[in-house]
Scaffold this motif. Sequence first.
Motif, PDB file in Angstrom:
ATOM      1  N   ILE A 131       0.846  -1.200   0.000  1.00 10.10           N
ATOM      2  CA  ILE A 131       0.000   0.000   0.000  1.00 10.10           C
ATOM      3  C   ILE A 131       0.880   1.249   0.000  1.00 10.10           C
ATOM      4  CG2 ILE A 131      -1.660   1.330   1.364  1.00 10.10           C
ATOM      5  CD1 ILE A 131      -2.792  -1.389   2.316  1.00 10.10           C
ATOM      6  N   ALA A 132       1.927   1.249   0.838  1.00  7.38           N
ATOM      7  CA  ALA A 132       2.818   2.411   0.927  1.00  7.38           C
ATOM      8  C   ALA A 132       3.576   2.652  -0.373  1.00  7.38           C
ATOM      9  CB  ALA A 132       3.795   2.221   2.074  1.00  7.38           C
ATOM     10  N   ASN A 133       3.937   1.594  -1.073  1.00 11.86           N
ATOM     11  CA  ASN A 133       4.685   1.728  -2.328  1.00 11.86           C
ATOM     12  C   ASN A 133       3.785   1.865  -3.550  1.00 11.86           C
ATOM     13  OD1 ASN A 133       7.093   1.537  -0.947  1.00 11.86           O
ATOM     14  ND2 ASN A 133       7.219  -0.673  -1.184  1.00 11.86           N
ATOM     15  N   ASN A 134       2.488   1.985  -3.341  1.00 14.41           N
ATOM     16  CA  ASN A 134       1.537   2.070  -4.437  1.00 14.41           C
ATOM     17  C   ASN A 134       1.633   3.446  -5.086  1.00 14.41           C
ATOM     18  OD1 ASN A 134      -0.584   1.965  -6.180  1.00 14.41           O
ATOM     19  ND2 ASN A 134      -2.110   1.398  -4.652  1.00 14.41           N
ATOM     20  N   THR A 135       1.964   3.498  -6.363  1.00 13.54           N
ATOM     21  CA  THR A 135       2.111   4.777  -7.064  1.00 13.54           C
ATOM     22  C   THR A 135       0.772   5.416  -7.378  1.00 13.54           C
ATOM     23  OG1 THR A 135       2.232   3.615  -9.171  1.00 13.54           O
ATOM     24  CG2 THR A 135       4.313   4.128  -8.092  1.00 13.54           C
ATOM     25  N   GLU A 136      -0.306   4.646  -7.352  1.00 17.44           N
ATOM     26  CA  GLU A 136      -1.629   5.216  -7.610  1.00 17.44           C
ATOM     27  C   GLU A 136      -2.061   6.160  -6.492  1.00 17.44           C
ATOM     28  OE1 GLU A 136      -4.758   2.534  -8.763  1.00 17.44           O
ATOM     29  OE2 GLU A 136      -3.286   1.162  -9.624  1.00 17.44           O
ATOM     30  N   ILE A 137      -1.496   6.014  -5.297  1.00 18.34           N
ATOM     31  CA  ILE A 137      -1.865   6.877  -4.186  1.00 18.34           C
ATOM     32  C   ILE A 137      -1.541   8.326  -4.513  1.00 18.34           C
ATOM     33  CG2 ILE A 137      -1.283   7.460  -1.791  1.00 18.34           C
ATOM     34  CD1 ILE A 137      -1.127   4.495  -1.220  1.00 18.34           C
ATOM     35  N   THR A 139      -1.533   9.752  -7.460  1.00 16.98           N
ATOM     36  CA  THR A 139      -2.540  10.218  -8.416  1.00 16.98           C
ATOM     37  C   THR A 139      -3.857  10.526  -7.692  1.00 16.98           C
ATOM     38  OG1 THR A 139      -1.528   8.766 -10.060  1.00 16.98           O
ATOM     39  CG2 THR A 139      -3.698   9.653 -10.589  1.00 16.98           C
ATOM     40  N   ILE A 140      -4.252   9.646  -6.792  1.00 17.38           N
ATOM     41  CA  ILE A 140      -5.481   9.864  -6.021  1.00 17.38           C
ATOM     42  C   ILE A 140      -5.330  11.106  -5.151  1.00 17.38           C
ATOM     43  CG2 ILE A 140      -6.948   8.889  -4.204  1.00 17.38           C
ATOM     44  CD1 ILE A 140      -6.202   6.106  -5.372  1.00 17.38           C
ATOM     45  N   TRP A 141      -4.167  11.266  -4.517  1.00 17.99           N
ATOM     46  CA  TRP A 141      -3.909  12.427  -3.668  1.00 17.99           C
ATOM     47  C   TRP A 141      -4.063  13.718  -4.468  1.00 17.99           C
ATOM     48  CZ3 TRP A 141      -3.007  13.808   1.293  1.00 17.99           C
ATOM     49  CH2 TRP A 141      -2.435  15.045   1.527  1.00 17.99           C
TER      50      TRP A 141
END
Length: 185
Positions: A131-137, A139-141
């Motif tokens: 979850i921490a290494n998820n690059t989609e976060i 984009t969502i942020w």
Amino acid sequence: MWTDTGTGNFTDDKLYVGQTNAKTIERCLLMTTDPGDLVLDPTCGSGTTAYVAEQWGRRWITIDTSRVALALARARIMGAKYPWYLLKDSEEGQRKEAEVTRSAPATHATYDDIRHGFVYHRVPHITLKSIANNTEIDTIWEAKQPAVEEALAALNAALAGHPVPFEVTSGRPSCRAKIRVSFAV
């Protein structure tokens, strides 16, 4: 404590007076045995242990001094319908395992040995690291952060004239409890 194995909607209907809940036996068998293991039930009763053992690919022996209990168990097991599983140690099981794991099929010899288990559907294992290494976060942020900042500004504007902490009362007259709330914005 297993609250879902007691009584009510989570259990099977009892067909016999002395019948043990199948979910309890199932959980015990799955915790303590592997497919192909031998399960001994020295008090057959209505045959729940043999029924569950058969369902989960365990061999079983059941014993009882009562002919009635043995007749009930025999009828229950012979008339039961069980779900169909693929053995991992079979040609079809190797193909299905390769499909599920998205890898090349195994080429070793198969013996249809139940001790190797069954082919199961798998779900991805999600960890905090993934979850921490998820690059989609990121984009969502970027997409949601303006709305969060706008809501925070509106909240700060609404609280501007109020003393901090302030008192909030319940909307229902029957429970007009006062709650102390403090904000650190």
